[in-house]
Enzyme design. Structure first.
Site, short mmCIF file in Angstrom:
data_model
loop_
_atom_site.label_atom_id
_atom_site.label_comp_id
_atom_site.label_asym_id
_atom_site.label_seq_id
_atom_site.Cartn_x
_atom_site.Cartn_y
_atom_site.Cartn_z
N MET A 51 0.88 -1.18 0.00
CA MET A 51 0.00 0.00 0.00
C MET A 51 0.92 1.23 0.00
O MET A 51 0.87 2.07 0.90
CB MET A 51 -0.89 -0.03 1.25
CG MET A 51 -1.77 -1.25 1.32
SD MET A 51 -2.97 -1.24 -0.04
CE MET A 51 -3.17 -2.99 -0.29
N HIS A 52 1.74 1.30 -1.05
CA HIS A 52 2.83 2.29 -1.13
C HIS A 52 2.45 3.65 -0.51
O HIS A 52 3.07 4.12 0.42
CB HIS A 52 3.18 2.58 -2.59
CG HIS A 52 3.54 1.39 -3.40
ND1 HIS A 52 4.75 0.73 -3.31
CD2 HIS A 52 2.84 0.72 -4.34
CE1 HIS A 52 4.77 -0.26 -4.17
NE2 HIS A 52 3.64 -0.29 -4.81
N ASP A 53 1.42 4.27 -1.09
CA ASP A 53 1.16 5.69 -0.80
C ASP A 53 0.71 5.91 0.63
O ASP A 53 1.01 6.95 1.23
CB ASP A 53 0.12 6.24 -1.78
CG ASP A 53 0.61 6.13 -3.23
OD1 ASP A 53 -0.23 6.17 -4.14
OD2 ASP A 53 1.83 6.01 -3.42
#
Ligand code: RIB
Ligand code: CA
Length: 333
Positions: free
Chosen positions: A259-261
């Site tokens: 969930m990079h961001d």
């Protein structure tokens, strides 16, 4: 939303996509920020879709926040046909014929947007909003940095009214869009190089950190048990992302998805979610070639150039998933 008096003022710049959506939800549900606005850029999807997806999320959770449409193209990379786009765009389908991808074209399971984007372009809005803000603003850039790089070119003095910039981008031991580059930097290398050298206080959160910021199938089951709009939406897109990671880029934890961001938002809420970071000199390869968009650390003790960003390299994956689920659970409708 509580009074905004002493909350950190932030602007999120997104290419909403599925992980951008979760980052937006976490920022809004934390109620810890005064979200001055959300600017959209082309990246995961073309600008109309990234803007439409952003409008659905903001309409659902915080319809008072303006959404401002930005750049539909990178600064210059598309002018050179040799600088092709991602080499992992092949279409893969599962046994049911369902296309496996990191992003869904539209967020059909969310209610239709009630908001329209503001009439101004994000570049002009960024210059005016940052320049005229009575307090310094923190930027969270989680897409190709085209909008803010263009704003800097229009008026570089805005950097004096910026508190901090947190960027999801780059990768040193980890890549995703080519043999050498991470997606946000790959899609607009020149923009990334301009932003990294703007002189602001920059925290860079690359794939080395975000590949340990994951949700798993256990988290999907937990979210489904809430039986809420947000829980079901995030469970659905997380399951899609897990299929894509299992197919294209298996991570350290089986059946999990990055969930990079969201890690950029959680880092501002609790810096302890990052367990290793160091001040480095980072530059981005521009102009094409096999290393186009690669993020390069100059770790030489004799390096002459200014160390321009705090690079986050390790994540407390358990703290991350616990914090994120606690935030998403707040949307109890
Ligand atoms: O490489 C991952 C980044 O590219 C994330 O921000 C994702 O949303 C895409 O924009
Ligand atoms: Ca993004």
């Amino acid at each position: 939303m509580g009074d905004t008096m002493n909350k950190r003022k932030i602007i999120l710049d997104v290419d909403t996509g599925t992980d951008d959506a979760i980052a937006l939800m976490a920022a809004i549900l934390s109620d810890a920020f005064e979200i001055v606005g959300v600017t959209t850029v082309a990246g995961n999807l073309p600008l109309p879709q990234t803007t439409a997806n952003t409008l659905r999320v903001v309409s659902l959770l915080a319809p008072h926040i303006p959404v401002i449409r930005g750049c539909a193209q990178p600064l210059v990379r598309d002018l050179d046909p040799r600088r092709k786009f991602c080499d992992n765009e092949e279409t893969v389908v599962d046994e049911t014929g369902h296309r496996i991808a990191f992003h869904v074209e539209e967020f059909a399971s969310l209610p239709p947007a009630t908001l329209q984007p503001s009439g101004q372009n994000a570049v002009c809005w960024l210059v005016e909003t940052i320049k005229n803000s009575p307090e310094k603003i923190t930027l969270i850039l989680v897409g190709p940095q085209t909008n803010f790089a263009t704003a800097l070119r229009a008026d570089e003095s805005i950097v004096t009214n910026i508190e901090q910039i947190v960027i999801m981008g780059g990768g040193f031991d980890e890549r995703n869009s080519s043999s050498s580059a991470e997606f946000n930097f790959f899609m607009d290398p020149e923009a990334a190089q301009i932003v990294l050298n703007c002189g602001a206080d920059i925290t860079l959160i690359p794939l080395d950190a975000t590949h340990h910021a994951v949700l798993s199938m256990e988290d999907v089951q937990e979210m489904r048990s809430w039986n809420t709009v947000v829980g079901n939406f995030v469970a659905d897109i997380t399951e899609e992302r897990i299929k894509a990671y299992n197919t294209f880029q298996p991570l350290f934890k089986p059946d999990s998805a990055s969930m990079h961001d969201a890690l950029c938002v959680l880092y501002l809420l609790n810096p302890a979610v990052i367990t290793k970071s160091e001040l480095f000199r980072v530059d981005v390869v521009t102009g094409g070639g096999v290393c186009d968009g690669q993020s390069i650390i100059d770790a030489r003790p004799t390096a002459k150039k200014r160390k321009n960003c705090l690079v986050c390299l390790r994540t407390d994956d358990e703290l991350f998933s616990r914090m994120l689920l606690d935030l998403l659970r707040r949307a109890n409708f």
